[in-house]
Design an enzyme around this catalytic site. Structure first.
Site, PDB file in Angstrom:
ATOM      1  NE  ARG A 175      -2.180  -9.230  -3.438  1.00  7.50           N
ATOM      2  CZ  ARG A 175      -2.301  -8.919  -2.146  1.00  7.50           C
ATOM      3  NH1 ARG A 175      -2.728  -7.707  -1.811  1.00  7.50           N
ATOM      4  NH2 ARG A 175      -2.016  -9.787  -1.218  1.00  7.50           N
ATOM      5  NE  ARG A 268      -6.733  -9.398  -1.019  1.00  9.10           N
ATOM      6  CZ  ARG A 268      -5.823  -9.346  -0.065  1.00  9.10           C
ATOM      7  NH1 ARG A 268      -5.808  -8.316   0.754  1.00  9.10           N
ATOM      8  NH2 ARG A 268      -4.930 -10.303   0.086  1.00  9.10           N
ATOM      9  NE  ARG A 279      -1.485 -14.080   1.052  1.00  6.01           N
ATOM     10  CZ  ARG A 279      -1.071 -12.817   1.009  1.00  6.01           C
ATOM     11  NH1 ARG A 279      -1.789 -11.879   1.590  1.00  6.01           N
ATOM     12  NH2 ARG A 279       0.032 -12.465   0.381  1.00  6.01           N
TER      13      ARG A 279
HETATM   14  N1  LIG Z   1     -15.846  -4.841   7.089  1.00  4.04           N
HETATM   15  C1  LIG Z   1     -15.770  -5.422   5.894  1.00  4.04           C
HETATM   16  N2  LIG Z   1     -16.837  -6.084   5.416  1.00  4.04           N
HETATM   17  C2  LIG Z   1     -16.774  -6.699   4.213  1.00  4.04           C
HETATM   18  N3  LIG Z   1     -15.688  -6.714   3.412  1.00  4.04           N
HETATM   19  C3  LIG Z   1     -14.594  -6.065   3.851  1.00  4.04           C
HETATM   20  C4  LIG Z   1     -14.577  -5.387   5.109  1.00  4.04           C
HETATM   21  N4  LIG Z   1     -13.357  -4.844   5.279  1.00  4.04           N
HETATM   22  C5  LIG Z   1     -12.636  -5.148   4.169  1.00  4.04           C
HETATM   23  N5  LIG Z   1     -13.382  -5.878   3.316  1.00  4.04           N
HETATM   24  C6  LIG Z   1     -12.951  -6.464   2.023  1.00  4.04           C
HETATM   25  O1  LIG Z   1     -12.109  -7.569   2.358  1.00  4.04           O
HETATM   26  C7  LIG Z   1     -11.074  -7.722   1.401  1.00  4.04           C
HETATM   27  C8  LIG Z   1      -9.735  -7.743   2.117  1.00  4.04           C
HETATM   28  O2  LIG Z   1      -9.487  -6.455   2.639  1.00  4.04           O
HETATM   29  P1  LIG Z   1      -8.020  -5.845   2.658  1.00  4.04           P
HETATM   30  O3  LIG Z   1      -7.349  -6.074   1.358  1.00  4.04           O
HETATM   31  O4  LIG Z   1      -8.148  -4.465   3.142  1.00  4.04           O
HETATM   32  O5  LIG Z   1      -7.369  -6.798   3.759  1.00  4.04           O
HETATM   33  P2  LIG Z   1      -5.933  -6.765   4.424  1.00  4.04           P
HETATM   34  O6  LIG Z   1      -6.097  -7.063   5.848  1.00  4.04           O
HETATM   35  O7  LIG Z   1      -5.240  -5.505   4.068  1.00  4.04           O
HETATM   36  O8  LIG Z   1      -5.222  -7.981   3.684  1.00  4.04           O
HETATM   37  P3  LIG Z   1      -3.652  -8.283   3.460  1.00  4.04           P
HETATM   38  O9  LIG Z   1      -3.037  -8.429   4.798  1.00  4.04           O
HETATM   39  O10 LIG Z   1      -3.643  -9.541   2.684  1.00  4.04           O
HETATM   40  O11 LIG Z   1      -3.073  -7.148   2.695  1.00  4.04           O
HETATM   41  C9  LIG Z   1     -11.209  -6.582   0.426  1.00  4.04           C
HETATM   42  O12 LIG Z   1     -11.855  -7.041  -0.749  1.00  4.04           O
HETATM   43  C10 LIG Z   1     -12.097  -5.557   1.164  1.00  4.04           C
HETATM   44  O13 LIG Z   1     -12.883  -4.800   0.285  1.00  4.04           O
HETATM   45  N1  LIG Z   2       6.350  -7.833   9.205  1.00  5.74           N
HETATM   46  C1  LIG Z   2       5.884  -7.203   8.128  1.00  5.74           C
HETATM   47  N2  LIG Z   2       4.716  -7.563   7.580  1.00  5.74           N
HETATM   48  C2  LIG Z   2       4.277  -6.868   6.527  1.00  5.74           C
HETATM   49  C3  LIG Z   2       4.986  -5.802   5.983  1.00  5.74           C
HETATM   50  N3  LIG Z   2       4.293  -5.319   4.939  1.00  5.74           N
HETATM   51  C4  LIG Z   2       3.181  -6.045   4.840  1.00  5.74           C
HETATM   52  N4  LIG Z   2       3.166  -6.987   5.803  1.00  5.74           N
HETATM   53  C5  LIG Z   2       2.131  -7.977   6.088  1.00  5.74           C
HETATM   54  O1  LIG Z   2       2.227  -9.045   5.171  1.00  5.74           O
HETATM   55  C6  LIG Z   2       0.959  -9.657   5.055  1.00  5.74           C
HETATM   56  C7  LIG Z   2       0.640  -9.930   3.617  1.00  5.74           C
HETATM   57  O2  LIG Z   2       0.548  -8.742   2.888  1.00  5.74           O
HETATM   58  P1  LIG Z   2       0.076  -8.766   1.345  1.00  5.74           P
HETATM   59  O3  LIG Z   2       0.217  -7.380   0.862  1.00  5.74           O
HETATM   60  O4  LIG Z   2       0.969  -9.729   0.643  1.00  5.74           O
HETATM   61  O5  LIG Z   2      -1.364  -9.241   1.350  1.00  5.74           O
HETATM   62  C8  LIG Z   2      -0.047  -8.720   5.718  1.00  5.74           C
HETATM   63  O6  LIG Z   2      -0.380  -9.257   6.980  1.00  5.74           O
HETATM   64  C9  LIG Z   2       0.726  -7.466   5.905  1.00  5.74           C
HETATM   65  O7  LIG Z   2       0.304  -6.752   7.062  1.00  5.74           O
HETATM   66  C10 LIG Z   2       6.224  -5.443   6.604  1.00  5.74           C
HETATM   67  O8  LIG Z   2       6.933  -4.503   6.206  1.00  5.74           O
HETATM   68  N5  LIG Z   2       6.628  -6.163   7.655  1.00  5.74           N
END
Ligand SMILES: Nc1ncnc2c1ncn2[C@@H]1O[C@H](COP(=O)(O)OP(=O)(O)OP(=O)(O)O)[C@@H](O)[C@H]1O
Ligand SMILES: Nc1nc2c(ncn2[C@@H]2O[C@H](COP(=O)(O)O)[C@@H](O)[C@H]2O)c(=O)[nH]1
Length: 399
Positions: A175, A268, A279
């Protein structure tokens, strides 16, 4: 990594013993018998001391082999002692700092057995002895957009010395703000598939159309710094880790509602509409699985971010005090002299002729075998070593 063994006759075995003090063979080596095999550890000298190479003599075939050695090996030292403890060899380094003197060469642990199957070679793995459970890795899982990354960032910002992030590999495109080697190791599919075949990954999964995986090296890179490893992985990955020898704590982050998840994912703005749809479709099954009994140790609902973060800290046993509490008080103490090892009643007795603990007058240390736990790659946790005062026969100093 496996390969041709150097020329070495069976007679050479007479020159090595469980105490690596023999210099006549050109280096300090130990030989430990494990069933039909003899593991010879150590031997070659470099500028800094004696290196920890490993060779195996198979008594049934009369042949030597050099195994694939996983994990970061101990730094060179001036000699060592070795003792077989069930599925791993205890290696006690001489003239080493106390927080670096206890190592294990895993020869038949579940991790090593798994890797043998994958690689089709003899495998051994180095793991460093660490005290307690403090470094148990943490798996954070949950549907895309629930806020895993946000929570992990908060944790890493507040506790930079305690936690380290396991940087996954992925075949998805970066990204805009993502950096290679920091957010992910971005890799093409054919290279990643080759690395998977070569056994470099602890777990991999096909997630939302791309390949993701946690490499053994990613986890080791964190544990080598003495930090607690955090893995942000999907539910399939969490299942694989649970079935592995990693012994991680697992936390599932759930959204307050499906509608809120959709709102966050769209807000996001990192995915195309098609990717968002994909997703969200996957989220339903992930939430169902995540909440099913037994897969995760903890389930946290990320409604209000601050509340969820406090709950996360609670389950991780973090309180208001600074993370300096993680430091050991024994750093810098040096084991200075020779030792021998014996095992009695699930206790290893370590006899020193003298040692570098300033105020201690003991010469017998005890390592409790029963408290040792798995933790590969890279660590054998639950190390419990204490000194016995041989005059009063009281146990006292804990290392
Ligand atoms: N409790 C919350 N309330 C509102 N917005 C939130 C909260 N927690 C996270 N966010 C927002 O939700 C969006 C998604 O959060 P984040 O990228 O941390 O998700 P993720 O679970 O890591 O996703 P992915 O698995 O795709 O990487 C972000 O824009 C973040 O700022
Ligand atoms: N099994 C695994 N899942 C992973 C790993 N690293 C990230 N993730 C998961 O993929 C999705 C999507 O991530 P994104 O960065 O493309 O939004 C998210 O649920 C991550 O937790 C891994 O090494 N192994």
């Amino acid at each position: 990594m496996g390969g041709e063994a150097p020329e070495f006759s069976q007679d050479g075995l007479d020159e090595v013993s469980p105490i690596g003090l023999d210099s006549e063979s050109g280096g300090y080596q130990t030989a430990v018998v494990v069933g039909e095999k003899i593991f010879v550890v150590g031997g070659s000298e470099d500028g800094e001391g004696l290196c920890f190479s490993v060779r195996i003599f198979d008594k049934s075939t009369g042949k030597w082999s050099v195994p694939t050695v996983l994990g970061m090996k101990p730094a060179p030292c001036k000699g060592h002692s070795a003792l077989l403890l069930k599925d791993r060899i205890l290696i006690l380094k001489r003239d080493s700092l106390l927080d670096d003197c206890t190592w294990f060469l895993e020869v038949d642990t579940p991790f090593v057995r798994d890797q043998k199957k994958i690689l089709g070679t003899e495998v051994v793995a180095w793991s460093k002895g660490v005290k307690g459970d403090g470094l148990k890795p943490v798996v954070v899982s949950g549907p895309s957009g629930v806020g895993k990354g946000t929570l992990i960032s908060k944790l890493m910002n507040e506790f930079p010395n305690t936690f380290g992030f396991s940087v996954s590999h992925t075949t998805r495109a970066p990204r805009e703000k993502e950096k290679d080697g920091i957010h992910y190791h971005f890799i093409d599919r054919s290279t990643m598939e080759k690395d998977i075949r070569e056994g470099k990954f602890l777990e991999t999964a096909q997630v939302h159309g791309n390949l993701y995986g946690t490499s053994i090296e990613a986890v080791e890179a964190v544990t080598d710094f003495g930090k607690r490893c955090i893995l942000d992985i999907d539910v399939q990955g969490a299942k694989s880790v649970k079935a592995s020898s990693l012994e991680a704590m697992s936390i599932f982050i759930s959204p307050p509602s499906y509608e809120e998840l959709e709102k966050r994912l769209r807000a996001r703005g990192t995915e195309t509409e098609e990717q968002v749809q994909r997703r969200l479709r996957n989220a339903t099954a992930e939430i169902e699985e995540g909440k099913s009994l037994g897969l995760f140790d903890h389930i946290l609902i990320n409604d209000d971010l601050e509340t969820c973060y406090q709950n996360l800290k609670n389950v991780l046993g973090l309180n208001e005090s600074s993370d300096a509490s993680n430091q050991t008080s024994t750093k810098g103490v040096e084991i200075q002299t020779c030792h021998s090892l014996t095992e009695e009643d699930q206790k290893v007795l370590i006899h020193y002729s003298s040692y570098g603990l300033e105020k201690a007058s003991n010469n017998l240390f005890v390592l409790d075998v029963l408290s040792l736990k798995g933790g590969a790659p890279g660590r054998t946790r639950g190390l419990n070593v204490y000194a016995i005062d041989t005059f009063s026969n009281k146990s006292g100093i804990y290392l």
